[in-house]
Design a protein around this motif. Structure first.
Motif, PDB file in Angstrom:
ATOM      1  N   UNK A 130      53.563  36.272  32.266  1.00 30.21           N
ATOM      2  CA  UNK A 130      54.998  35.484  32.603  1.00 30.21           C
ATOM      3  C   UNK A 130      54.589  34.610  33.910  1.00 30.21           C
ATOM      4  N   UNK A 131      55.285  33.654  34.186  1.00 29.12           N
ATOM      5  CA  UNK A 131      55.169  32.869  35.512  1.00 29.12           C
ATOM      6  C   UNK A 131      55.419  33.649  36.563  1.00 29.12           C
ATOM      7  N   UNK A 132      54.451  34.080  37.526  1.00 29.67           N
ATOM      8  CA  UNK A 132      54.657  34.925  38.642  1.00 29.67           C
ATOM      9  C   UNK A 132      54.475  34.252  40.009  1.00 29.67           C
ATOM     10  N   UNK A 133      55.217  34.219  40.827  1.00 28.67           N
ATOM     11  CA  UNK A 133      54.971  33.845  42.206  1.00 28.67           C
ATOM     12  C   UNK A 133      54.120  34.651  42.861  1.00 28.67           C
ATOM     13  N   UNK A 134      52.837  33.970  43.100  1.00 26.70           N
ATOM     14  CA  UNK A 134      51.774  34.763  43.781  1.00 26.70           C
ATOM     15  C   UNK A 134      52.091  35.396  45.159  1.00 26.70           C
ATOM     16  N   UNK A 135      52.712  34.173  45.999  1.00 26.12           N
ATOM     17  CA  UNK A 135      52.928  34.775  47.351  1.00 26.12           C
ATOM     18  C   UNK A 135      53.947  35.884  47.607  1.00 26.12           C
ATOM     19  N   UNK A 158      49.942  29.615  44.475  1.00 25.35           N
ATOM     20  CA  UNK A 158      50.636  28.767  43.323  1.00 25.35           C
ATOM     21  C   UNK A 158      51.327  29.836  42.335  1.00 25.35           C
ATOM     22  N   UNK A 159      52.238  29.463  41.632  1.00 24.67           N
ATOM     23  CA  UNK A 159      52.706  30.264  40.363  1.00 24.67           C
ATOM     24  C   UNK A 159      51.519  30.451  39.464  1.00 24.67           C
ATOM     25  N   UNK A 160      51.264  31.493  38.879  1.00 22.52           N
ATOM     26  CA  UNK A 160      50.213  31.840  38.110  1.00 22.52           C
ATOM     27  C   UNK A 160      50.820  32.398  36.705  1.00 22.52           C
ATOM     28  N   UNK A 200      41.292  23.651  26.437  1.00 20.33           N
ATOM     29  CA  UNK A 200      42.635  23.739  25.678  1.00 20.33           C
ATOM     30  C   UNK A 200      43.879  23.445  26.343  1.00 20.33           C
ATOM     31  N   UNK A 201      43.783  22.397  27.172  1.00 20.06           N
ATOM     32  CA  UNK A 201      44.784  21.728  28.052  1.00 20.06           C
ATOM     33  C   UNK A 201      45.660  22.773  28.962  1.00 20.06           C
ATOM     34  N   UNK A 202      44.828  23.722  29.377  1.00 13.57           N
ATOM     35  CA  UNK A 202      45.485  24.683  30.614  1.00 13.57           C
ATOM     36  C   UNK A 202      44.776  24.490  31.664  1.00 13.57           C
ATOM     37  N   UNK A 203      45.277  24.946  32.567  1.00 10.71           N
ATOM     38  CA  UNK A 203      44.583  24.906  34.219  1.00 10.71           C
ATOM     39  C   UNK A 203      44.493  26.272  34.741  1.00 10.71           C
ATOM     40  N   UNK A 204      43.205  26.478  35.304  1.00 12.12           N
ATOM     41  CA  UNK A 204      42.885  27.694  35.781  1.00 12.12           C
ATOM     42  C   UNK A 204      42.408  27.424  37.115  1.00 12.12           C
ATOM     43  N   UNK A 205      42.575  28.669  37.803  1.00  8.00           N
ATOM     44  CA  UNK A 205      42.099  28.911  39.309  1.00  8.00           C
ATOM     45  C   UNK A 205      41.127  29.960  39.483  1.00  8.00           C
ATOM     46  N   UNK A 206      40.730  30.353  40.639  1.00  8.34           N
ATOM     47  CA  UNK A 206      40.032  31.465  41.175  1.00  8.34           C
ATOM     48  C   UNK A 206      41.057  32.023  41.983  1.00  8.34           C
ATOM     49  N   UNK A 207      41.419  33.355  41.939  1.00 12.12           N
ATOM     50  CA  UNK A 207      42.112  34.336  42.788  1.00 12.12           C
ATOM     51  C   UNK A 207      41.476  34.879  43.439  1.00 12.12           C
ATOM     52  N   UNK A 280      42.114  32.607  36.158  1.00 11.72           N
ATOM     53  CA  UNK A 280      43.415  32.813  36.307  1.00 11.72           C
ATOM     54  C   UNK A 280      44.333  31.687  35.872  1.00 11.72           C
ATOM     55  N   UNK A 281      45.022  31.487  34.821  1.00  9.59           N
ATOM     56  CA  UNK A 281      45.993  30.737  34.442  1.00  9.59           C
ATOM     57  C   UNK A 281      47.151  30.136  35.221  1.00  9.59           C
ATOM     58  N   UNK A 282      47.149  28.836  35.623  1.00 13.39           N
ATOM     59  CA  UNK A 282      48.314  28.330  36.570  1.00 13.39           C
ATOM     60  C   UNK A 282      49.314  28.107  35.695  1.00 13.39           C
ATOM     61  N   UNK A 283      50.677  28.561  35.992  1.00 14.79           N
ATOM     62  CA  UNK A 283      51.823  28.324  35.393  1.00 14.79           C
ATOM     63  C   UNK A 283      52.450  26.894  35.398  1.00 14.79           C
TER      64      UNK A 283
END
Length: 283
Positions: A130-135, A158-160, A200-207, A280-283
């Motif tokens: 689910x979308x999670x507020x990382x901060x 960001x929200x991930x 696959x049209x998703x955005x990811x980051x490194x946490x 890590x997928x960005x929401x």
């Protein structure tokens, strides 16, 4: 001829096929090779899950036979000493010291048992995110595991997409690891790397979670994810193993690198570590 190989399906998935070939060149009705295949993706997944569970049982066996036995022996010995000193009026004043040592041994056993239970749970695959507020999740984890003399810095959050409870558990273990191995004054930073768009049209980051503590020698960085490995006298050795299990349960990769950034003079930091979670997928 037998083989087990994954193949790319038009829908982008990679099912696993078990194939068996027969040479029927001498058969007048066939005059060729015949290959029979069946999909065994689910079977392979069950086999991997069984192996994971067996590995966890082996870890638990090792902990019960060694790590848990040590503080248990301390508790038993200390209990006997306290009982003897209590019976002797001349030594009765030593009883509180024995009880303090007994309490520390019991706390140690409680921590080890909690970590074992966490490992058994966190190895399970994350079915839904689910979308999670990382901060906010990082600050909640810091409240549980941050040190009194330590500082938390949120660089970029960001929200991930994640399982919020298990993400907080992951961060708690990383924060505890950073503060446990530093006497005082450590700064722990939570942030993310640049966003990358995938096929696959998703955005990811490194946490990442990094600190400016004493760091970890490069030749030991692979060992720290092994269950039971710890350089701290009171560490259970499960913290980073739990981190790796939670990361893999999300489909993330985890590695230890040098801290990012540079000092004001342009030099790279000479202490500290960065634990980087990739994919890590960005929401």
């Amino acid at each position: 001829m037998d083989s087990i190989e994954p193949f790319k399906h038009p829908d982008g998935s990679w099912p696993v096929l078990e194939s068996r070939g027969r040479n029927l060149l001498d058969d007048p009705d066939v005059q060729g090779f015949v290959v029979n295949s069946r999909e065994i993706t689910e079977l392979r997944e069950h086999e991997q899950e069984l192996k994971r569970q067996n590995d966890q049982l082996e870890v638990i066996r090792s902990v019960v036979s060694h790590d848990l036995k040590n503080p248990l022996n301390v508790a038993k010995t200390t209990r006997d000493l306290a009982a003897e000193d209590f019976e002797d009026p001349d030594r009765r004043e030593d009883v509180p010291e024995h009880l303090d040592r007994l309490g520390r041994a019991l706390d140690r056993m409680d921590a080890i048992i909690s970590d074992m239970l966490t490992m058994a749970q966190q190895g399970q695959r994350v079915a839904e995110t689910e979308p999670v507020d990382l901060e906010s999740t990082a600050r909640a984890a810091w409240e549980m595991a941050g040190g009194d003399d330590a500082t938390l810095d949120i660089a970029d959050a960001p929200t991930i997409r994640a399982d919020e409870s298990r993400l907080q558990q992951l961060l708690e273990n990383l924060f505890h690891n950073s503060t446990q191995h530093t006497e005082s004054g450590v700064t722990v930073t939570v942030g993310t790397t640049a966003v990358v768009d995938t096929d696959d049209d998703t955005s990811v980051v490194g946490l990442y979670v990094e600190d400016d503590g004493p760091g970890i020698p490069e030749d030991e960085r692979e060992k720290v994810f092994e269950s039971g490995y710890s350089t701290a006298e009171e560490g259970s050795g499960f913290g980073l193993a739990i981190v790796e299990q939670i990361a893999k349960a999300h489909g993330w990769e985890v590695e230890i690198t040098d801290p990012g950034g540079a000092r004001e003079n342009g030099d790279a930091p000479d202490t500290g570590i960065r634990v980087l979670l990739s994919g890590v997928q960005v929401a």
